[in-house]
Design an enzyme around this catalytic site. Structure first.
Site, PDB file in Angstrom:
ATOM      1  N   ASN A 140      -2.718   3.240  -1.776  1.00 22.35           N
ATOM      2  CA  ASN A 140      -3.185   2.999  -3.152  1.00 22.35           C
ATOM      3  C   ASN A 140      -2.877   1.575  -3.614  1.00 22.35           C
ATOM      4  O   ASN A 140      -2.952   1.278  -4.799  1.00 22.35           O
ATOM      5  CB  ASN A 140      -2.558   4.016  -4.117  1.00 22.35           C
ATOM      6  CG  ASN A 140      -1.046   3.878  -4.219  1.00 22.35           C
ATOM      7  OD1 ASN A 140      -0.427   3.127  -3.466  1.00 22.35           O
ATOM      8  ND2 ASN A 140      -0.447   4.608  -5.141  1.00 22.35           N
ATOM      9  N   HIS A 142       0.039   0.102  -3.433  1.00 16.27           N
ATOM     10  CA  HIS A 142       1.384  -0.132  -3.950  1.00 16.27           C
ATOM     11  C   HIS A 142       2.175  -1.061  -3.039  1.00 16.27           C
ATOM     12  O   HIS A 142       1.898  -1.207  -1.849  1.00 16.27           O
ATOM     13  CB  HIS A 142       2.122   1.182  -4.260  1.00 16.27           C
ATOM     14  CG  HIS A 142       2.653   1.935  -3.083  1.00 16.27           C
ATOM     15  ND1 HIS A 142       2.969   3.273  -3.147  1.00 16.27           N
ATOM     16  CD2 HIS A 142       2.948   1.560  -1.810  1.00 16.27           C
ATOM     17  CE1 HIS A 142       3.441   3.665  -1.982  1.00 16.27           C
ATOM     18  NE2 HIS A 142       3.433   2.644  -1.158  1.00 16.27           N
ATOM     19  N   GLU A 147       3.836   1.411  -8.221  1.00 14.24           N
ATOM     20  CA  GLU A 147       2.551   2.099  -8.215  1.00 14.24           C
ATOM     21  C   GLU A 147       1.560   1.356  -9.118  1.00 14.24           C
ATOM     22  O   GLU A 147       1.962   0.512  -9.931  1.00 14.24           O
ATOM     23  CB  GLU A 147       2.745   3.540  -8.713  1.00 14.24           C
ATOM     24  CG  GLU A 147       3.720   4.363  -7.877  1.00 14.24           C
ATOM     25  CD  GLU A 147       3.157   4.824  -6.531  1.00 14.24           C
ATOM     26  OE1 GLU A 147       2.294   4.129  -5.947  1.00 14.24           O
ATOM     27  OE2 GLU A 147       3.611   5.875  -6.055  1.00 14.24           O
TER      28      GLU A 147
END
Ligand code: PGA
Length: 245
Positions: A140, A142, A147
């Protein structure tokens, strides 16, 4: 090798991933008492084995280096085999003959994780900062456990892990429900203060995140995109991860 802004991008065959990564790390670890920031995912394991091999052969001596981890799960003590403290001691500090007293990981079992995060930031500052930070990349986007949505200049802090990250990391736990909900992580500001960064990406599943991080806008939606603002980043990617670059 190619460059993108100030980034050096090394797209390598799988067989060369560990040696090219190890060379990139070692080139930034000059002088006694250097500080090495370590990622604790699956991607850098080959690189640590390569460094261990060079240590065993006597080709390198990292015994004066201090090591700082990027992150740790809240709720896991350092003796828990699933903790990143166990990873750092078992896969890095031990094989590289680094003094355990010079090995730093946030305490996942701390009674006050927020206070522990603040102390960890102070520890890194007290060490004089990180010379070379090894980083992996989340699917994602990160960076460490920062995050999507994390401010780009923040310090070490406690984070609630995304469902995507908990799913990706479930392979290290017996049950998905066992994956901790929170972690203590170096902030993007902490990571950006490292003097150099080696970003590792391996496998086609990292392709979209790597392309977004390197070629997309600098945005909190893709935390690793902040690396575009750092003056000394080397990206080591295998051909599968680099396919969309
Ligand atoms: P991995 O994790 O190296 O295990 O793929 C990278 C990350 O999530 O940062």
């Amino acid at each position: 090798m190619s460059t993108l802004g100030s980034m050096q991008i090394r797209v390598v065959d799988d067989v060369d991933f560990a040696t090219v990564g190890a060379d990139a790390v070692l080139s930034g670890l000059t002088g006694a008492g250097a500080c090495l920031g370590v990622a604790t995912g699956g991607t850098p394991l080959r690189l640590y084995r390569e460094l261990a091999h060079r240590t065993e052969c006597g080709a390198i001596d990292l015994s004066s280096v201090s090591v700082v981890a990027l992150d740790e799960y809240v709720g896991l003590s350092s003796s828990d085999p699933r903790s990143y403290a166990s990873y750092v001691h078992g896969c890095i500090a031990g094989p590289l003959r680094i003094d355990p007293a010079a090995t730093f990981v946030p305490d996942g079992a701390a009674a006050d994780p927020d206070a522990e995060a603040r102390e960890y930031e102070a520890t890194i500052v007290g060490l004089g900062g990180v010379d070379v930070q090894i980083a992996g990349l989340g699917t994602n986007g990160h960076l460490a456990f920062n995050e999507p949505g994390t401010p780009i200049d923040g310090p070490c802090h406690v984070v609630t892990l995304s469902e995507r990250t908990r799913r990706d990391n479930a392979r290290y736990f017996d049950r998905r429900g066992d994956v901790p909900l929170r972690a203590i992580t170096q902030g993007l500001g902490t990571i950006r203060r490292a003097r150099s960064i080696v970003l590792l990406a391996s496998g086609a599943h990292k392709g979209p995140a790597l392309a977004a991080a390197l070629h997309g806008p600098v945005t909190t939606d893709v935390p690793a995109s902040v690396l575009q603002t750092h003056p000394n980043v080397t990206v080591v990617a295998d051909r599968a991860a680099a396919a969309l670059l």
